[in-house]
Design a protein around this motif. Structure first.
Motif, PDB file in Angstrom:
ATOM      1  N   UNK A   1     -10.439   1.145   7.604  1.00  0.00           N
ATOM      2  CA  UNK A   1     -10.070  -0.023   7.776  1.00  0.00           C
ATOM      3  C   UNK A   1     -10.146  -0.577   6.415  1.00  0.00           C
ATOM      4  N   UNK A   2     -11.027  -0.838   5.873  1.00  0.00           N
ATOM      5  CA  UNK A   2     -11.235  -1.437   4.624  1.00  0.00           C
ATOM      6  C   UNK A   2     -10.075  -1.518   3.746  1.00  0.00           C
ATOM      7  N   UNK A   3      -9.442   0.195   3.692  1.00  0.00           N
ATOM      8  CA  UNK A   3      -8.138   0.602   2.877  1.00  0.00           C
ATOM      9  C   UNK A   3      -6.951  -0.471   3.507  1.00  0.00           C
ATOM     10  N   UNK A   4      -7.108   0.432   4.263  1.00  0.00           N
ATOM     11  CA  UNK A   4      -5.596  -0.326   4.778  1.00  0.00           C
ATOM     12  C   UNK A   4      -5.729  -1.942   5.302  1.00  0.00           C
ATOM     13  N   UNK A   5      -6.707  -3.032   5.199  1.00  0.00           N
ATOM     14  CA  UNK A   5      -7.343  -4.345   4.608  1.00  0.00           C
ATOM     15  C   UNK A   5      -6.680  -4.523   3.454  1.00  0.00           C
ATOM     16  N   UNK A   6      -7.191  -3.458   2.771  1.00  0.00           N
ATOM     17  CA  UNK A   6      -7.080  -3.886   1.090  1.00  0.00           C
ATOM     18  C   UNK A   6      -5.793  -3.953   0.524  1.00  0.00           C
TER      19      UNK A   6
ATOM     20  N   UNK B   1      -0.575  -6.203  -1.145  1.00  0.00           N
ATOM     21  CA  UNK B   1       0.592  -6.165  -1.198  1.00  0.00           C
ATOM     22  C   UNK B   1       1.074  -7.643  -1.002  1.00  0.00           C
ATOM     23  N   UNK B   2       0.305  -7.966  -0.399  1.00  0.00           N
ATOM     24  CA  UNK B   2       0.798  -9.723  -0.473  1.00  0.00           C
ATOM     25  C   UNK B   2       0.724 -10.265  -1.581  1.00  0.00           C
ATOM     26  N   UNK B   3      -0.142 -10.227  -2.326  1.00  0.00           N
ATOM     27  CA  UNK B   3      -0.429 -10.762  -3.830  1.00  0.00           C
ATOM     28  C   UNK B   3      -0.035 -10.099  -4.352  1.00  0.00           C
ATOM     29  N   UNK B   4       0.549  -9.463  -4.357  1.00  0.00           N
ATOM     30  CA  UNK B   4       2.152  -8.908  -5.934  1.00  0.00           C
ATOM     31  C   UNK B   4       3.350  -9.033  -5.116  1.00  0.00           C
ATOM     32  N   UNK B   5       3.922  -9.595  -3.846  1.00  0.00           N
ATOM     33  CA  UNK B   5       4.823  -9.632  -3.971  1.00  0.00           C
ATOM     34  C   UNK B   5       4.827 -11.601  -4.004  1.00  0.00           C
ATOM     35  N   UNK B   6       3.883 -11.714  -3.846  1.00  0.00           N
ATOM     36  CA  UNK B   6       4.223 -13.009  -3.809  1.00  0.00           C
ATOM     37  C   UNK B   6       3.931 -14.299  -5.304  1.00  0.00           C
TER      38      UNK B   6
END
Length: 120
Positions: free
Chosen positions: A12-17, A22-27
């Motif tokens: 769960x921690x791996x999926x959330x991080x 991913x969102x940070x890198x895209x934005x």
């Protein structure tokens, strides 16, 4: 029971991080690239038109009556020097409001000089 929950918690921690990174890198890195690469292309743009009409632009080519006013350029001197100069029309339709600016790094003096390799 705790030993069985540890792998599930780690997954769960791996999926959330992964989602957060991913969102940070895209934005921060990919969205500006996509905006330029896949944005609309506009030709024969008058500098006196409202800039909001071209918010989806990836590339703009200004009309022959528009030019960079290098004598009105400003440079903000920090490392690096940030340079701006207004893009204005030479015709009577140009009002006092400037909506388009040419920008560059380390290519101007503090006032009145803009040599940033512009092509309008």
């Amino acid at each position: 029971p705790g030993a069985k929950l540890l792998p599930a918690g780690m997954c769960l921690l791996a999926a959330v991080s992964g989602v957060v990174i991913g969102v940070y890198t895209y934005e921060n890195y990919m969205a500006p690239f996509y905006a330029i690469g896949f944005g609309r292309s506009y030709d024969n743009v008058l500098a006196s038109t409202p800039g909001a009409a071209y918010m989806d632009a990836g590339r703009m080519r200004f009309a022959d009556t528009s030019s960079v006013q290098s004598d009105m350029a400003l440079g903000y001197r920090v490392e690096p020097t940030y340079c701006v100069a207004p893009i204005m029309d030479s015709g009577p339709q140009q009002v006092r409001k400037v909506t388009f600016w040419a920008i560059g790094l380390d290519c101007c003096a503090s006032r009145g000089s803009f040599n940033c390799g512009y092509r309008v």
